[in-house]
Scaffold this active site. Structure first.
Site, PDB file in Angstrom:
ATOM      1  N   GLN A   1      39.612  53.590  42.146  1.00  0.00           N
ATOM      2  CA  GLN A   1      40.853  54.053  41.531  1.00  0.00           C
ATOM      3  C   GLN A   1      41.671  54.864  42.544  1.00  0.00           C
ATOM      4  OE1 GLN A   1      41.910  53.175  38.478  1.00  0.00           O
ATOM      5  NE2 GLN A   1      43.755  54.405  38.590  1.00  0.00           N
TER       6      GLN A   1
ATOM      7  N   ASP B   1      41.130  44.319  43.075  1.00  0.00           N
ATOM      8  CA  ASP B   1      42.495  44.849  43.165  1.00  0.00           C
ATOM      9  C   ASP B   1      43.358  44.014  44.107  1.00  0.00           C
ATOM     10  OD1 ASP B   1      43.301  47.053  41.632  1.00  0.00           O
ATOM     11  OD2 ASP B   1      42.062  48.432  42.797  1.00  0.00           O
TER      12      ASP B   1
ATOM     13  N   LYS C   1      39.731  50.825  31.322  1.00  0.00           N
ATOM     14  CA  LYS C   1      39.170  49.683  32.053  1.00  0.00           C
ATOM     15  C   LYS C   1      37.730  49.446  31.620  1.00  0.00           C
ATOM     16  CE  LYS C   1      42.188  50.230  36.046  1.00  0.00           C
ATOM     17  NZ  LYS C   1      42.438  50.976  37.290  1.00  0.00           N
TER      18      LYS C   1
END
Ligand code: GUN
Length: 299
Positions: free
Chosen positions: A97, A120, A53
């Site tokens: 995460q 997200d 990422k």
């Protein structure tokens, strides 16, 4: 009948190129989108994801802010970091995460992110906005699947879509997006009766259960579009002792023989997820600056 193999790797490259173009335009106005990625602990798979990422964020011209915290970080310390990122105008996207170490309450942590920076799309506000058809941040993996479906099929209106799997990260938001594009949507799961029959009705079959090669070709309607979200590592004794390979939730060879189009594993849905994370960061940056939505990258 020839089957189209939907090349997620090539499509993701195209999406990243489009994102990079918008970023270049923003930079001319003195704005650089910034993405903060928070990793708690040392889960090896998460470390690989987070590294990728960060790398791809820089490649499209955005700023990448990595925050690595020890596995025993307290909830208070993690929430303090999120508050600091929420308040920082240079940060447009925040990703924590998952999975988090067991002592941390994931729902509490995710819901402490500013919904406008929740790239997200996991914050309860974004879930509600998506479910009611309002402008939301949309979870990256289902957004990537939607982009590939639209690219391949054009209009999805009236098609029967079956989503196998009901996770908050993929199955449920995928169903909402398909409904938003006027599909007739069924969400199937481990307790669904006669799953094979349900799958055989699907013009669009999205597999997101996390069980290797669970869906065989004879569950696929001839000509259907099959999106395989599964990424499962299985033993591959044919490649040598201790070797493994990646397979999806769909049995690729048998499904490809009947499908109209199918995403491979690897190289299908996987690469689209990070591309959509970058798209979401761009969208968040546009919204934060009162700019119009970047075309072709939104749900
Ligand atoms: N872990 C596995 N997939 C994801 C994802 O899409 N977002 C986050 N934050 N963590 C993940």
């Amino acid at each position: 009948m020839t089957t189209t193999i939907i090349d997620g790797k090539a499509f993701a490259e195209k999406v990243r190129g489009r994102v990079a173009g918008f970023v270049a335009g923003l930079k001319e106005r003195g704005i650089t989108p910034g993405l903060a990625v928070v990793l708690v602990g040392e889960d090896p798979a998460s470390q690989v994801y987070v590294r990728n990422k960060g790398k791809q964020t820089l490649e499209v011209g955005m700023n990448s802010h990595g925050h690595k915290l020890p596995a025993d970080t307290s909830e208070a310390d993690l929430l303090a970091l999120i508050n600091q990122l929420n308040a920082d105008p240079a940060i447009h996207g925040i990703l924590v995460q998952l999975p988090l170490p067991g002592h941390l309450n994931s729902d509490l942590v995710i819901n402490s992110i500013d919904p406008a920076k929740d790239v997200d799309g996991f914050h309860i506000s974004n879930v509600g906005l998506l479910g009611t058809g309002q402008k939301a941040m949309v979870p990256c993996t289902p957004l990537g699947c939607l982009m590939m479906l639209r690219d391949h099929l054009g209009s999805l209106a009236g098609l029967n879509a079956v989503v196998v799997g009901r996770s908050n990260i993929v199955g449920k938001p995928m169903a909402q997006l398909l409904l938003g594009d006027n599909c007739t949507v069924t969400i199937a799961h481990s307790r669904t009766k006669d799953l094979a029959e349900v799958c055989r009705r699907a013009d669009i079959l999205v597999a997101a259960v996390g069980r290797p090669e669970m869906i065989p070709g004879d569950w696929v309607k001839p000509g259907a579009t099959v999106i395989d979200v599964g990424i499962n590592r299985v033993p591959a004794p044919d490649k040598g002792e201790g070797k493994t390979r990646l397979v999806g939730d769909v049995h690729y060879e048998s499904a490809a023989a009947v499908a109209g189009a199918i995403t491979p594993v690897p190289g299908g849905v996987g690469p689209m997820t990070i591309a959509c994370l970058l798209a979401n960061t761009l969208i968040a940056c546009h919204r934060a600056n009162g700019l119009p939505e970047p075309e072709g990258l939104t749900a």
